[in-house]
Design a protein around this motif. Sequence first.
Motif, PDB file in Angstrom:
ATOM      1  N   GLY A 189      -8.227   4.860 -11.008  1.00  0.00           N
ATOM      2  CA  GLY A 189      -7.104   4.177 -11.759  1.00  0.00           C
ATOM      3  C   GLY A 189      -7.642   3.201 -12.866  1.00  0.00           C
ATOM      4  N   ASP A 190      -8.547   2.444 -12.725  1.00  0.00           N
ATOM      5  CA  ASP A 190      -9.310   1.579 -13.513  1.00  0.00           C
ATOM      6  C   ASP A 190      -9.576   2.268 -14.731  1.00  0.00           C
ATOM      7  OD1 ASP A 190      -8.440  -0.572 -11.780  1.00  0.00           O
ATOM      8  OD2 ASP A 190     -10.346  -0.883 -11.159  1.00  0.00           O
ATOM      9  N   ALA A 191     -10.506   3.441 -14.315  1.00  0.00           N
ATOM     10  CA  ALA A 191     -11.072   4.114 -15.347  1.00  0.00           C
ATOM     11  C   ALA A 191      -9.940   4.865 -16.455  1.00  0.00           C
ATOM     12  CB  ALA A 191     -11.867   5.403 -14.994  1.00  0.00           C
ATOM     13  N   TYR A 192      -9.030   5.365 -15.652  1.00  0.00           N
ATOM     14  CA  TYR A 192      -7.767   5.757 -16.909  1.00  0.00           C
ATOM     15  C   TYR A 192      -7.413   4.667 -17.408  1.00  0.00           C
ATOM     16  CZ  TYR A 192      -7.169  10.611 -14.597  1.00  0.00           C
ATOM     17  OH  TYR A 192      -7.446  11.862 -14.385  1.00  0.00           O
ATOM     18  N   ALA A 193      -7.199   3.487 -16.798  1.00  0.00           N
ATOM     19  CA  ALA A 193      -6.278   2.336 -17.611  1.00  0.00           C
ATOM     20  C   ALA A 193      -7.202   2.102 -18.731  1.00  0.00           C
ATOM     21  CB  ALA A 193      -6.361   1.301 -16.743  1.00  0.00           C
ATOM     22  N   ASN A 198      -2.324   5.330 -19.125  1.00  0.00           N
ATOM     23  CA  ASN A 198      -1.652   4.430 -18.305  1.00  0.00           C
ATOM     24  C   ASN A 198      -0.895   5.066 -17.298  1.00  0.00           C
ATOM     25  OD1 ASN A 198      -2.645   2.198 -19.699  1.00  0.00           O
ATOM     26  ND2 ASN A 198      -1.144   2.185 -20.928  1.00  0.00           N
ATOM     27  N   ASN A 199      -0.296   6.072 -17.423  1.00  0.00           N
ATOM     28  CA  ASN A 199       0.697   7.038 -16.329  1.00  0.00           C
ATOM     29  C   ASN A 199      -0.318   7.204 -15.504  1.00  0.00           C
ATOM     30  OD1 ASN A 199       3.174   6.362 -17.468  1.00  0.00           O
ATOM     31  ND2 ASN A 199       2.952   8.244 -18.812  1.00  0.00           N
ATOM     32  N   LYS A 200      -1.502   7.919 -15.693  1.00  0.00           N
ATOM     33  CA  LYS A 200      -2.510   8.238 -14.589  1.00  0.00           C
ATOM     34  C   LYS A 200      -2.978   7.090 -13.935  1.00  0.00           C
ATOM     35  CE  LYS A 200      -3.658  12.156 -14.093  1.00  0.00           C
ATOM     36  NZ  LYS A 200      -3.226  13.102 -13.197  1.00  0.00           N
ATOM     37  N   SER A 219      -9.647  -8.452  -4.832  1.00  0.00           N
ATOM     38  CA  SER A 219      -9.243  -7.025  -5.022  1.00  0.00           C
ATOM     39  C   SER A 219      -7.918  -6.587  -5.005  1.00  0.00           C
ATOM     40  CB  SER A 219     -10.277  -6.025  -4.324  1.00  0.00           C
ATOM     41  OG  SER A 219     -11.670  -6.337  -4.485  1.00  0.00           O
ATOM     42  N   LEU A 220      -7.237  -6.855  -3.728  1.00  0.00           N
ATOM     43  CA  LEU A 220      -5.649  -6.703  -3.757  1.00  0.00           C
ATOM     44  C   LEU A 220      -4.981  -7.277  -4.891  1.00  0.00           C
ATOM     45  CD1 LEU A 220      -3.804  -4.958  -2.363  1.00  0.00           C
ATOM     46  CD2 LEU A 220      -3.574  -6.888  -0.622  1.00  0.00           C
ATOM     47  N   SER A 221      -5.127  -8.579  -5.126  1.00  0.00           N
ATOM     48  CA  SER A 221      -4.452  -9.296  -6.019  1.00  0.00           C
ATOM     49  C   SER A 221      -4.587  -8.745  -7.282  1.00  0.00           C
ATOM     50  CB  SER A 221      -5.234 -10.649  -6.204  1.00  0.00           C
ATOM     51  OG  SER A 221      -4.386 -11.429  -7.267  1.00  0.00           O
ATOM     52  N   ILE A 222      -5.824  -8.031  -7.866  1.00  0.00           N
ATOM     53  CA  ILE A 222      -6.127  -7.578  -9.049  1.00  0.00           C
ATOM     54  C   ILE A 222      -5.310  -6.245  -9.249  1.00  0.00           C
ATOM     55  CG2 ILE A 222      -7.852  -6.377 -10.388  1.00  0.00           C
ATOM     56  CD1 ILE A 222      -9.831  -8.469  -9.531  1.00  0.00           C
ATOM     57  N   LEU A 223      -5.328  -5.530  -8.153  1.00  0.00           N
ATOM     58  CA  LEU A 223      -4.462  -4.181  -8.117  1.00  0.00           C
ATOM     59  C   LEU A 223      -2.935  -4.506  -8.220  1.00  0.00           C
ATOM     60  CD1 LEU A 223      -4.105  -0.884  -7.518  1.00  0.00           C
ATOM     61  CD2 LEU A 223      -4.151  -1.705  -4.858  1.00  0.00           C
ATOM     62  N   LEU A 224      -2.499  -5.269  -7.397  1.00  0.00           N
ATOM     63  CA  LEU A 224      -1.097  -5.784  -7.647  1.00  0.00           C
ATOM     64  C   LEU A 224      -0.740  -6.225  -8.778  1.00  0.00           C
ATOM     65  CD1 LEU A 224      -0.735  -7.535  -4.194  1.00  0.00           C
ATOM     66  CD2 LEU A 224       0.391  -5.120  -4.690  1.00  0.00           C
ATOM     67  N   GLY A 225      -1.558  -7.009  -9.458  1.00  0.00           N
ATOM     68  CA  GLY A 225      -1.581  -7.442 -10.847  1.00  0.00           C
ATOM     69  C   GLY A 225      -1.191  -6.162 -11.875  1.00  0.00           C
ATOM     70  N   ASN A 226      -2.494  -5.393 -11.839  1.00  0.00           N
ATOM     71  CA  ASN A 226      -2.270  -4.242 -12.647  1.00  0.00           C
ATOM     72  C   ASN A 226      -1.182  -3.405 -12.614  1.00  0.00           C
ATOM     73  OD1 ASN A 226      -4.963  -4.648 -13.708  1.00  0.00           O
ATOM     74  ND2 ASN A 226      -6.007  -3.635 -11.978  1.00  0.00           N
ATOM     75  N   ILE A 227      -0.730  -3.236 -11.471  1.00  0.00           N
ATOM     76  CA  ILE A 227       0.550  -2.449 -11.366  1.00  0.00           C
ATOM     77  C   ILE A 227       2.012  -3.338 -11.901  1.00  0.00           C
ATOM     78  CG2 ILE A 227       2.477  -1.594  -9.689  1.00  0.00           C
ATOM     79  CD1 ILE A 227      -0.135  -1.279  -7.562  1.00  0.00           C
ATOM     80  N   ALA A 228       1.764  -4.493 -11.634  1.00  0.00           N
ATOM     81  CA  ALA A 228       2.876  -5.585 -12.256  1.00  0.00           C
ATOM     82  C   ALA A 228       2.820  -5.377 -13.587  1.00  0.00           C
ATOM     83  CB  ALA A 228       2.791  -6.837 -11.650  1.00  0.00           C
ATOM     84  N   ASP A 229       1.642  -5.534 -14.570  1.00  0.00           N
ATOM     85  CA  ASP A 229       1.527  -5.405 -15.870  1.00  0.00           C
ATOM     86  C   ASP A 229       1.990  -4.157 -16.304  1.00  0.00           C
ATOM     87  OD1 ASP A 229       0.659  -6.483 -17.937  1.00  0.00           O
ATOM     88  OD2 ASP A 229      -1.524  -5.514 -18.042  1.00  0.00           O
ATOM     89  N   TYR A 230       1.612  -2.993 -15.636  1.00  0.00           N
ATOM     90  CA  TYR A 230       2.208  -1.571 -16.067  1.00  0.00           C
ATOM     91  C   TYR A 230       3.815  -1.779 -16.075  1.00  0.00           C
ATOM     92  CZ  TYR A 230       3.520   3.400 -15.846  1.00  0.00           C
ATOM     93  OH  TYR A 230       4.025   4.627 -16.048  1.00  0.00           O
TER      94      TYR A 230
END
Length: 528
Positions: A189-193, A198-200, A219-230
């Motif tokens: 997911g990070d590589a796609y970002a 962004n959809n991938k 790590s979980l906070s970053i993951l949740l933050g990325n989803i929130a940003d999306y």
Amino acid sequence: MKINIKALTTVYVIMIFTSCHENINHKLEMADGCLNRNSVDSAYNILKHINPDNLNGDENIALYTLLNTKTKYIKYIPVKNDSIDYAIFYYKQNGPEGRLAEAYNYKAMTLYYDRGKKKEAIEYLKKAEEIALKTDDAKLIQKIDDNIYTINLWCNHYNIALEYGFKALSYAKINKDTFSIAHDLVYIGDAYAQLNMNNKAMEYHLKAIPYSKYYDKKSLSILLGNIADYYFEKGNIQKAEEFINKAIQKNPTAYIYSVVADIYIEKGKYAEAEEIMSKAPKTTNDFELLKKLSTQYDLNRKSKNYVKALNIADSIIELNKKIDNAKENDNLNDIQAKYNREMMAQNFKSQIIYMIGGLLLLSLLIILLIFRQKYRNSKIKHGIIENRLLINEYKKRISEMENAKDHSISKISNLEQKINVLEDKESKTLYNGKLCYESILDNNTIVNWSAKDLNDFVDYYKYKDLPFVSSLDDEYKNLSPKQYLYLIMVNAMNKDDATAEKIMGISNVTIRSIKSRIKAKKVYHPSV
């Protein structure tokens, strides 16, 4: 009795030395086992109680340096020396290959994290990958693929990172390693970002959510933050707030505060956004800093604080230049391409060797089948000749008995029974040839005959009139089945050339050509 003190002392020293040696071996085995079970602290404590000066033998020294480097790397303890080189040297000379791949792997990662030597790190990792692929150790390959992903991602080679993210995920699934599956989903997911897909990116980040228990708080906070940003970028503020609240509960970072501020800015609550940004913790890397500066630029621009916005814009430009320069300086493509070419060449060479071996084996098998078939056909032919000779012999005896007026019913009946058995056996063997013979008797065309039909016809006629066929063999050499057919039709079955043309479906010119070729095969016997 006099006791030899000197001899006893020597035995005692040897026993102590042997005991210490076995004890060190046991400790190394225990530490290795702990690391395999992810009991890193236990392994570290065991290794701490091994005095390197007491290590005996190259194998023990190599294993100790490998396990010590591996343990320190996992525990984030900097490794600033090259002790792992001893393990590389030993395993390069003595094996096993799995240990050598491990040594290359940890040499690479300590070079990368503890000394910042990216090019040397990727070179060692490519060596590790090449060796690990030969071992078929899926766990080891997955670990190396993860590390190749990491270095490529942080050196901005996102396509290569994505490729190795997928490789690592496939091996994690083979190993049924849910911990690695969890992290590899995030990596992809990070590589796609980073590739702005962004959809991938969202697809794989959401796939990672069910594995939340395998991430630490940060790590979980970053993951949740990325989803929130999306969701925020997509205009779904409600979903963005849902995920950002979860992220803040786990571990609020500068990135998370920036996303929260973005939501306030979108709602026009600039004062709240300003307050949130003032409370944001320090950034830990360039990506967090870029996100923080972008949010501050957007806030000041919309607050009509243009001078400050322009200053922040200059900072963003400088940061992007820094990132681009790092990307240019950390160009690892050449190194990786070199090893990929070498691996491809080695694989191609192996494939060629296997292919040649396969072709040789196939050729040998075909030759054996041909000889087997020829032997089988020859055996069948000899069997039929023997049957025909017996049939002729039995018929001759019957004829002689009848001429001699010896009408012994039992003898004649016995011979006739033998003839019937042999003819029945012969007819089964030559059934197709007999059908072909009868077809020519009726002047039917042979245009659709196969090569087998021609051979079967000649074989049948050979046993029907062996003396005639034998005379052809005496008169000519190496006749083809078609030439046999022509001579049998004209000389034995009394067909004229016109009928032969019709049966064979050829012209008069072709008939003349066949006759010419037959004539060329005539055997000239010198006169005696």
